[in-house]
Design a protein around this motif. Structure first.
Motif, PDB file in Angstrom:
ATOM      1  N   SER A  16      27.256  30.893  50.500  1.00 51.47           N
ATOM      2  CA  SER A  16      28.456  30.692  49.691  1.00 51.47           C
ATOM      3  C   SER A  16      29.524  31.675  50.136  1.00 51.47           C
ATOM      4  CB  SER A  16      28.149  30.935  48.206  1.00 51.47           C
ATOM      5  OG  SER A  16      27.139  30.091  47.757  1.00 51.47           O
ATOM      6  N   THR A  72      34.156  32.395  49.835  1.00 47.21           N
ATOM      7  CA  THR A  72      35.430  32.017  49.233  1.00 47.21           C
ATOM      8  C   THR A  72      36.573  32.394  50.152  1.00 47.21           C
ATOM      9  OG1 THR A  72      34.533  32.341  47.004  1.00 47.21           O
ATOM     10  CG2 THR A  72      36.929  32.314  47.218  1.00 47.21           C
ATOM     11  N   TYR A  93      33.232  27.756  48.661  1.00 48.24           N
ATOM     12  CA  TYR A  93      32.330  26.810  49.311  1.00 48.24           C
ATOM     13  C   TYR A  93      30.881  27.197  49.048  1.00 48.24           C
ATOM     14  CZ  TYR A  93      36.410  25.494  52.101  1.00 48.24           C
ATOM     15  OH  TYR A  93      37.651  25.065  52.505  1.00 48.24           O
ATOM     16  N   VAL A 148      40.597  23.429  38.726  1.00 44.25           N
ATOM     17  CA  VAL A 148      39.556  23.513  39.744  1.00 44.25           C
ATOM     18  C   VAL A 148      39.156  22.089  40.091  1.00 44.25           C
ATOM     19  CG1 VAL A 148      37.261  24.344  40.346  1.00 44.25           C
ATOM     20  CG2 VAL A 148      38.709  25.713  38.838  1.00 44.25           C
ATOM     21  N   THR A 190      29.701  21.868  48.938  1.00 40.65           N
ATOM     22  CA  THR A 190      30.518  21.648  47.754  1.00 40.65           C
ATOM     23  C   THR A 190      31.711  22.581  47.860  1.00 40.65           C
ATOM     24  OG1 THR A 190      28.552  21.122  46.456  1.00 40.65           O
ATOM     25  CG2 THR A 190      30.563  21.617  45.235  1.00 40.65           C
ATOM     26  N   SER A 191      32.917  22.029  47.758  1.00 42.88           N
ATOM     27  CA  SER A 191      34.162  22.799  47.853  1.00 42.88           C
ATOM     28  C   SER A 191      34.836  22.811  46.490  1.00 42.88           C
ATOM     29  CB  SER A 191      35.124  22.148  48.857  1.00 42.88           C
ATOM     30  OG  SER A 191      34.480  21.914  50.080  1.00 42.88           O
ATOM     31  N   HIS A 192      35.244  24.001  46.059  1.00 41.21           N
ATOM     32  CA  HIS A 192      35.933  24.158  44.777  1.00 41.21           C
ATOM     33  C   HIS A 192      37.343  24.683  45.058  1.00 41.21           C
ATOM     34  CE1 HIS A 192      31.956  23.858  42.848  1.00 41.21           C
ATOM     35  NE2 HIS A 192      31.550  24.689  43.777  1.00 41.21           N
ATOM     36  N   TYR A 193      38.337  23.840  44.878  1.00 45.55           N
ATOM     37  CA  TYR A 193      39.738  24.215  45.100  1.00 45.55           C
ATOM     38  C   TYR A 193      40.316  24.733  43.786  1.00 45.55           C
ATOM     39  CZ  TYR A 193      39.558  21.884  49.605  1.00 45.55           C
ATOM     40  OH  TYR A 193      39.238  21.525  50.892  1.00 45.55           O
ATOM     41  N   HIS A 194      40.702  26.002  43.765  1.00 47.15           N
ATOM     42  CA  HIS A 194      41.308  26.622  42.586  1.00 47.15           C
ATOM     43  C   HIS A 194      42.819  26.618  42.794  1.00 47.15           C
ATOM     44  CE1 HIS A 194      37.480  28.381  41.003  1.00 47.15           C
ATOM     45  NE2 HIS A 194      37.131  28.150  42.254  1.00 47.15           N
ATOM     46  N   THR A 208      36.690  19.795  42.600  1.00 52.13           N
ATOM     47  CA  THR A 208      35.450  19.929  43.353  1.00 52.13           C
ATOM     48  C   THR A 208      35.201  18.677  44.192  1.00 52.13           C
ATOM     49  OG1 THR A 208      34.539  21.360  41.640  1.00 52.13           O
ATOM     50  CG2 THR A 208      32.963  20.318  43.131  1.00 52.13           C
ATOM     51  N   TYR A 209      34.822  18.896  45.448  1.00 49.00           N
ATOM     52  CA  TYR A 209      34.517  17.800  46.369  1.00 49.00           C
ATOM     53  C   TYR A 209      33.211  18.111  47.079  1.00 49.00           C
ATOM     54  CZ  TYR A 209      39.332  16.775  45.364  1.00 49.00           C
ATOM     55  OH  TYR A 209      40.489  16.503  44.692  1.00 49.00           O
ATOM     56  N   GLU A 210      32.432  17.083  47.329  1.00 50.61           N
ATOM     57  CA  GLU A 210      31.157  17.243  48.018  1.00 50.61           C
ATOM     58  C   GLU A 210      31.181  16.487  49.334  1.00 50.61           C
ATOM     59  OE1 GLU A 210      28.073  16.095  45.300  1.00 50.61           O
ATOM     60  OE2 GLU A 210      28.502  17.777  43.960  1.00 50.61           O
TER      61      GLU A 210
END
Length: 160
Positions: free
Chosen positions: A83, A85, A101, A3, A118-122, A5-7
């Protein structure tokens, strides 16, 4: 699976409540109207528009992608948070399982807004996603954001 994460932050002269109504709550109607080459349409596949709803976004003819499906994970109109996904579509490559997101709008000192994402790339397997790889998506999001802001500036009575 990893995972990453980018902001991201965008600022706007539009007050947060008004921007939330347009950019979040009415995006399915507004964005195809003001940016039809980016988003052709959005349809609800299941749900009532609230948490758990699955939507399909079909991109416009100018896009390199065809569609995405996303699930709404949370909406808080009082605290201006949203939020969702991305769960399917050609935006997700063979190395990305999903992207979650979290968006929060807060008031800025000048009466406008700060949009914090905030983006969470799985990812699938041991693949690493670097920030440079998500730069194009961030730029497209910033472009849509600026179009919505421009629409609200040109239509001051909208979304009051």
């Amino acid at each position: 699976m990893g995972v990453f994460t980018y902001e991201t932050e965008f600022t706007s002269v539009i007050p947060p409540e008004k921007l939330f109504k347009a950019f979040i709550l009415d995006a399915d109607n507004l964005i195809p109207k003001i940016a039809p080459t980016a988003v052709k349409d959005t349809e609800i596949l299941e749900g009532d528009g609230g948490v758990g709803t699955i939507k399909k976004v079909t991109f416009g003819e100018g896009s390199q992608y065809g569609y995405v499906k996303h699930r709404i994970d949370g909406i808080d109109k009082d605290n201006l948070t949203y939020s969702y996904t991305l769960i399917e579509g050609d935006v997700l490559s063979d190395v990305i399982e999903k992207i979650a997101y979290d968006i929060k709008l807060v008031a800025s000192p000048n009466g406008g807004s700060i949009v914090k994402t905030t983006s969470h790339y799985h990812t699938k397997g041991d693949v690493e996603i670097k920030e440079e790889q998500v730069k194009a998506g961030k730029e497209k999001a910033a472009g849509l954001f600026k179009l919505v802001e421009g629409y609200l500036l040109a239509n001051p009575d909208a979304y009051n």
